[in-house]
Motif scaffolding. Sequence first.
Motif, PDB file in Angstrom:
ATOM      1  N   LEU A 419       0.791  -1.109   0.144  1.00 17.94           N
ATOM      2  CA  LEU A 419       0.092   0.049  -0.032  1.00 17.94           C
ATOM      3  C   LEU A 419       0.843   1.348  -0.096  1.00 17.94           C
ATOM      4  O   LEU A 419       0.197   2.354  -0.382  1.00 17.94           O
ATOM      5  CB  LEU A 419      -0.999   0.038   1.210  1.00 17.94           C
ATOM      6  N   THR A 420       2.125   0.965   0.448  1.00 17.90           N
ATOM      7  CA  THR A 420       2.856   2.378   0.384  1.00 17.90           C
ATOM      8  C   THR A 420       3.221   2.953  -0.923  1.00 17.90           C
ATOM      9  O   THR A 420       3.006   3.963  -1.164  1.00 17.90           O
ATOM     10  CB  THR A 420       4.190   2.157   1.072  1.00 17.90           C
ATOM     11  N   THR A 421       3.431   1.926  -1.972  1.00 17.61           N
ATOM     12  CA  THR A 421       3.444   2.312  -3.371  1.00 17.61           C
ATOM     13  C   THR A 421       2.275   2.659  -3.922  1.00 17.61           C
ATOM     14  O   THR A 421       2.431   3.874  -4.544  1.00 17.61           O
ATOM     15  CB  THR A 421       4.092   1.000  -3.995  1.00 17.61           C
ATOM     16  N   ARG A 422       1.042   2.248  -3.630  1.00 15.42           N
ATOM     17  CA  ARG A 422      -0.089   2.690  -4.208  1.00 15.42           C
ATOM     18  C   ARG A 422      -0.394   4.079  -3.488  1.00 15.42           C
ATOM     19  O   ARG A 422      -0.881   4.977  -4.225  1.00 15.42           O
ATOM     20  CB  ARG A 422      -1.129   1.706  -3.722  1.00 15.42           C
ATOM     21  N   ASN A 423       0.006   4.382  -2.291  1.00  7.75           N
ATOM     22  CA  ASN A 423      -0.321   5.744  -1.702  1.00  7.75           C
ATOM     23  C   ASN A 423       0.622   6.640  -2.496  1.00  7.75           C
ATOM     24  O   ASN A 423      -0.169   7.812  -2.524  1.00  7.75           O
ATOM     25  CB  ASN A 423       0.114   5.595  -0.072  1.00  7.75           C
ATOM     26  N   ARG A 424       1.687   6.559  -2.958  1.00  7.97           N
ATOM     27  CA  ARG A 424       2.326   7.517  -3.698  1.00  7.97           C
ATOM     28  C   ARG A 424       1.805   7.889  -4.559  1.00  7.97           C
ATOM     29  O   ARG A 424       1.553   8.980  -5.335  1.00  7.97           O
ATOM     30  CB  ARG A 424       3.791   7.057  -3.702  1.00  7.97           C
ATOM     31  N   GLN A 425       1.411   6.825  -5.390  1.00 14.41           N
ATOM     32  CA  GLN A 425       0.358   7.134  -6.946  1.00 14.41           C
ATOM     33  C   GLN A 425      -0.742   7.904  -6.564  1.00 14.41           C
ATOM     34  O   GLN A 425      -1.023   8.674  -7.493  1.00 14.41           O
ATOM     35  CB  GLN A 425       0.388   5.680  -7.431  1.00 14.41           C
ATOM     36  N   TYR A 426      -1.443   7.492  -5.542  1.00 16.89           N
ATOM     37  CA  TYR A 426      -2.680   8.396  -5.271  1.00 16.89           C
ATOM     38  C   TYR A 426      -2.539   9.682  -4.877  1.00 16.89           C
ATOM     39  O   TYR A 426      -3.317  10.663  -5.111  1.00 16.89           O
ATOM     40  CB  TYR A 426      -3.646   7.568  -4.375  1.00 16.89           C
ATOM     41  N   ARG A 427      -1.309   9.882  -4.200  1.00 21.82           N
ATOM     42  CA  ARG A 427      -1.196  11.194  -3.651  1.00 21.82           C
ATOM     43  C   ARG A 427      -1.091  12.200  -4.906  1.00 21.82           C
ATOM     44  O   ARG A 427      -1.392  13.447  -4.917  1.00 21.82           O
ATOM     45  CB  ARG A 427      -0.031  11.422  -3.147  1.00 21.82           C
ATOM     46  N   ALA A 428      -0.681  11.690  -5.872  1.00 22.63           N
ATOM     47  CA  ALA A 428      -0.191  12.697  -7.259  1.00 22.63           C
ATOM     48  C   ALA A 428      -1.681  12.951  -7.678  1.00 22.63           C
ATOM     49  O   ALA A 428      -1.686  14.293  -8.493  1.00 22.63           O
ATOM     50  CB  ALA A 428       0.540  12.030  -8.156  1.00 22.63           C
ATOM     51  N   THR A 429      -2.808  12.254  -7.736  1.00 22.81           N
ATOM     52  CA  THR A 429      -4.151  12.648  -8.198  1.00 22.81           C
ATOM     53  C   THR A 429      -5.126  13.057  -7.228  1.00 22.81           C
ATOM     54  O   THR A 429      -6.273  13.433  -7.467  1.00 22.81           O
ATOM     55  CB  THR A 429      -4.785  11.348  -8.912  1.00 22.81           C
ATOM     56  N   GLU A 430      -4.759  13.105  -5.789  1.00 25.52           N
ATOM     57  CA  GLU A 430      -5.376  13.372  -4.822  1.00 25.52           C
ATOM     58  C   GLU A 430      -5.985  14.928  -5.021  1.00 25.52           C
ATOM     59  O   GLU A 430      -7.383  15.169  -4.752  1.00 25.52           O
ATOM     60  CB  GLU A 430      -4.857  13.534  -3.493  1.00 25.52           C
ATOM     61  N   GLU A 431      -5.515  15.907  -5.628  1.00 21.37           N
ATOM     62  CA  GLU A 431      -5.824  17.198  -5.574  1.00 21.37           C
ATOM     63  C   GLU A 431      -6.758  17.159  -6.531  1.00 21.37           C
ATOM     64  O   GLU A 431      -7.745  18.303  -6.518  1.00 21.37           O
ATOM     65  CB  GLU A 431      -4.613  18.163  -5.910  1.00 21.37           C
ATOM     66  N   LEU A 432      -6.686  16.590  -7.625  1.00 16.83           N
ATOM     67  CA  LEU A 432      -7.944  16.695  -8.703  1.00 16.83           C
ATOM     68  C   LEU A 432      -9.346  16.192  -8.112  1.00 16.83           C
ATOM     69  O   LEU A 432     -10.394  16.656  -8.782  1.00 16.83           O
ATOM     70  CB  LEU A 432      -7.451  15.727 -10.089  1.00 16.83           C
ATOM     71  N   GLU A 433      -9.105  15.471  -7.262  1.00 18.59           N
ATOM     72  CA  GLU A 433     -10.382  14.899  -6.726  1.00 18.59           C
ATOM     73  C   GLU A 433     -10.928  15.839  -5.593  1.00 18.59           C
ATOM     74  O   GLU A 433     -12.209  15.781  -5.282  1.00 18.59           O
ATOM     75  CB  GLU A 433      -9.909  13.474  -5.674  1.00 18.59           C
ATOM     76  N   LYS A 434     -10.227  16.714  -5.339  1.00 20.67           N
ATOM     77  CA  LYS A 434     -10.858  17.900  -4.287  1.00 20.67           C
ATOM     78  C   LYS A 434     -11.638  19.016  -4.893  1.00 20.67           C
ATOM     79  O   LYS A 434     -12.051  19.928  -4.589  1.00 20.67           O
ATOM     80  CB  LYS A 434      -9.603  18.200  -3.362  1.00 20.67           C
ATOM     81  N   VAL A 435     -11.487  19.075  -6.349  1.00 25.46           N
ATOM     82  CA  VAL A 435     -11.898  20.101  -7.229  1.00 25.46           C
ATOM     83  C   VAL A 435     -13.524  20.288  -7.066  1.00 25.46           C
ATOM     84  O   VAL A 435     -14.386  19.301  -7.160  1.00 25.46           O
ATOM     85  CB  VAL A 435     -11.465  19.923  -8.668  1.00 25.46           C
ATOM     86  N   ASP A 436     -14.131  21.569  -6.825  1.00 23.16           N
ATOM     87  CA  ASP A 436     -15.368  21.830  -6.655  1.00 23.16           C
ATOM     88  C   ASP A 436     -15.834  22.967  -7.302  1.00 23.16           C
ATOM     89  O   ASP A 436     -15.895  23.952  -7.013  1.00 23.16           O
ATOM     90  CB  ASP A 436     -15.668  22.071  -5.229  1.00 23.16           C
ATOM     91  N   ALA A 437     -15.914  22.805  -8.829  1.00 30.89           N
ATOM     92  CA  ALA A 437     -15.912  23.663  -9.789  1.00 30.89           C
ATOM     93  C   ALA A 437     -17.386  24.454  -9.608  1.00 30.89           C
ATOM     94  O   ALA A 437     -17.322  25.563  -9.628  1.00 30.89           O
ATOM     95  CB  ALA A 437     -16.166  23.135 -11.203  1.00 30.89           C
ATOM     96  N   ASP A 438     -18.456  24.041  -9.012  1.00 32.78           N
ATOM     97  CA  ASP A 438     -19.646  24.594  -8.829  1.00 32.78           C
ATOM     98  C   ASP A 438     -19.784  25.092  -7.309  1.00 32.78           C
ATOM     99  O   ASP A 438     -20.936  25.635  -7.013  1.00 32.78           O
ATOM    100  CB  ASP A 438     -20.932  23.516  -8.902  1.00 32.78           C
ATOM    101  N   GLN A 439     -18.847  24.963  -6.629  1.00 32.41           N
ATOM    102  CA  GLN A 439     -18.536  25.489  -5.161  1.00 32.41           C
ATOM    103  C   GLN A 439     -19.720  25.227  -4.216  1.00 32.41           C
ATOM    104  O   GLN A 439     -20.364  26.166  -3.742  1.00 32.41           O
ATOM    105  CB  GLN A 439     -18.318  26.961  -5.478  1.00 32.41           C
ATOM    106  N   ASP A 440     -20.458  24.051  -4.446  1.00 36.59           N
ATOM    107  CA  ASP A 440     -21.447  23.634  -3.678  1.00 36.59           C
ATOM    108  C   ASP A 440     -21.036  22.909  -2.327  1.00 36.59           C
ATOM    109  O   ASP A 440     -21.935  22.429  -1.598  1.00 36.59           O
ATOM    110  CB  ASP A 440     -22.338  22.932  -4.239  1.00 36.59           C
ATOM    111  N   GLY A 441     -20.011  22.865  -2.186  1.00 35.20           N
ATOM    112  CA  GLY A 441     -19.281  22.248  -0.772  1.00 35.20           C
ATOM    113  C   GLY A 441     -18.954  20.603  -1.040  1.00 35.20           C
ATOM    114  O   GLY A 441     -18.631  20.164  -0.208  1.00 35.20           O
ATOM    115  N   ILE A 442     -19.293  20.245  -2.065  1.00 36.31           N
ATOM    116  CA  ILE A 442     -19.379  18.839  -2.429  1.00 36.31           C
ATOM    117  C   ILE A 442     -18.085  18.488  -3.532  1.00 36.31           C
ATOM    118  O   ILE A 442     -18.496  19.030  -4.751  1.00 36.31           O
ATOM    119  CB  ILE A 442     -20.549  18.130  -2.888  1.00 36.31           C
TER     120      ILE A 442
END
Length: 450
Positions: A419-442
């Motif tokens: 999981l340590t290796t997988r965690n490093r790969q997911y870290r790179a894409t984590e910021e993309l998952e936080k995008v909230d273009a319509d700013q509705d809090g979700i």
Amino acid sequence: MNQTSPSNPPSGPRKSTVFSRGSYAEALRIGEILRKETVGGALLVAAAVIALIWANSPASDSYFALRDFKVGYEPWHLELSLGAWAADGLLAIFFFLVGLELKREFVAGDLRQISKSIVPVAAAAGGVIVPALIYAAINLASPETLRGWAIPTATDIAFAVAVLAIIGSHLPSALRIFLLTLAVVDDLIAITIIAFFYTSDLDVTPLLLALIPLAIYAFLAHKYRHFFGMKAPAAWVILLPLGVVTWALVHASGIHATVAGVLLGFAVPVIRSQAAGGPDAGPGLAEIFEHRFRPISAGIAVPIFAFFSAGVAVGGWEGLGSALADPVALGIIAGLVLGKPIGILGTTWILTKATRAELDKSFKWIDIFGVALLAGIGFTVSLLVAELSFGHGSLHDDHAKVGILAASLLAALLATAVLTTRNRQYRATEELEKVDADQDGIPDVYQDRT
């Protein structure tokens, strides 16, 4: 959750996915639970290490004297050692939360949908059956040691979550929810096994009497705002004594008293009725109890149980080698380290083939394998079942504890490597998952269902 195939236009029926993202609210709630369990896991490990050091030090006699010191009232079958009080009493708090969490998941959580619950529930069942079969195969020639077949069936939720928090902080929440669900469901299976297979000299009278305070407890819990007003603290004055009486009667019946904890958890309402204001009228009793009891369970009850249960005199390298050569320890290690991932991963794969479902595109099978390895960390319930199987302080019980500790450590190391290796790969894409273009809090990733 369904999604179409990438072809355009879509042809054939829509395929379901497994390990797809749940609701954002559920992700937030599970994240909060995991943070609390992480602290409890650290305390659990610390308590176990202290117990091991003390039990193998020149002052070991004082540790065992403390563990075996008896307090209580014998006419009520409650003159128990401190170690037994921890296993029968304090651990009931842990299982009360297991009951609460299970009911909440299947009544109000994402797992109320059969399409989302069938995979983790079936995987948990596979993660119980395969380790039990492996242990039984290794101990088939010895009826005495075969009794411990259920020891490698349970995952320690606090220990596993603590490891996951350290090595997998960037893993998708769906994987963490999967681990949490696995651990809770197989804890329920384990406590069911305890009730049916590790109950001797059943006394029906106190068991039937336990139904009276349990029924009153359930009735008042569902009507608590009517009887106690809008504030829950007043409910404690009545509900807590009723819970204690139910626990004492179940204990006196011969059934392990932790079963009472699960029953009391199931009795607490999860969804507020419309007569009580509905879901928008504030937190229900289940949520209130969860917030108040989880710190007690994670910070006090489980660490104290670990302290009194993990202490085993190994006897140096020679004693350690002797313990690990025992078929009991071998069966436990093989069951947890091999059986858990085989059962969990194998069941999940079979389900996808049988239902023609697809793994969510954001995950890989190696992720499921890593979580399945992590589920091989058996501690709290495994230690409890070992004591019930062989008797507190017996040679096989000591060897079982060595096997549980060795298997848990090995499972944690193997899971860390994956999981340590997988965690490093997911870290790179984590910021993309936080995008909230319509700013509705979700975050938009939780709203993309196509």
